[in-house]
Motif scaffolding. Structure first.
Motif: not given
Lengths: 167, 101
Positions: A47, B2, B7, B48, B51-52
């Protein structure tokens, strides 16, 4: 994160966590916990959290697990045995809510984020995290408080764990 | 792969396994290991989502503080476990059910 490393480290985390829950002997569960923590560290790296992955390896795998091993060694051995069949009934009860929860997580997120935008290339985070920790309007106060909490907790742990004279 | 859902799936599964460990075992050290699994699942979700949803650093900072507090918790809790072992013959969490001596 490429597909292989996601499945590899995610599989490490899931298998490790499952073995923690199911292993009949305490020591085996502790080593399974190591596997799960390494898997989570790998997911962090994937990540883009390189510093956090290192922290996870150092503090969790290197520190907390050693604490657990010492705790296991200092406590009676016969109390550390659980029959696997004793877990069967609670496991069967747990299956339904777990399935519902995982299904909802998967479905809801697949709807909300089914087409992830092209993610930015992860940058090295050590420099930014260091600055964030020492900038007053970001994380300076929590950082200093965390050092106080750690000091108090470790002094308290030494105080709690020492053997008292009279007994 | 990804994908945020992957996650979150792993985080949810680790959370559930941690709760399962805490509920089914009566040995205090198992309960602590379940708590560590739960904390890891929460931290993984923080990272997670950060990040997203914008590639921000705040999720990682939260995860670092979770690791700090988990270290403090593990140290204090194992001290308490040693004292329970000192007062009772076992470290069964259902044994200490009264305050004082």
């Amino acid at each position: 994160m490429d597909s292989f490393s996601f499945w590899f480290f995610g599989g490490c985390a899931l298998v490790g966590a499952t073995l923690v829950a199911l292993m009949p002997r305490l020591v085996h569960s502790a080593f399974s916990l190591v596997l799960a923590l390494i898997g989570v560290a790998g997911l962090y790296w994937g990540l883009g959290a390189d510093f956090l992955g290192g922290v996870q390896l150092l503090v969790y795998v290197g520190g907390i697990t050693i604490l657990f091993i010492y705790g296991i060694m200092l406590t009676p051995r016969d109390a550390t045995r659980t029959k696997l069949t004793a877990l069967l009934f609670p496991g069967l009860i747990a299956v339904v809510p777990v399935a519902v929860m995982l299904h909802l997580a998967w479905q809801g997120l697949a709807v909300a984020f089914h087409a992830p935008a092209e993610l930015a290339e992860p940058q090295p985070t050590v420099d930014a995290i260091g600055r964030a920790f020492l900038t007053r309007d970001q994380y300076l106060i929590p950082f200093e408080l965390a050092s106080l909490v750690l000091l108090a907790a470790l002094v308290g742990a030494v105080f709690l764990a020492r053997r008292r004279k009279e007994s | 792969m990804d994908h945020l859902a992957g996650y979150v799936f792993i985080g949810a599964a680790m959370f559930v396994l941690g709760v399962f460990t805490m509920v089914t075992r009566r040995n205090a050290i198992y309960v602590l290991m379940g708590a560590e699994l739960i904390l890891n699942a929460a931290a993984l979700n923080f990272v997670a989502f950060a990040r997203h949803l914008g590639n921000r650093l705040d999720g990682q900072m939260f995860a670092i503080f979770i690791v700090i507090l988990a270290a403090a918790e593990a140290a204090v809790a194992l001290g308490i476990v040693l004292q329970i072992h000192h007062h009772f013959p076992s470290i069964d969490v259902s044994k200490p059910d009264r305050l004082g001596d």
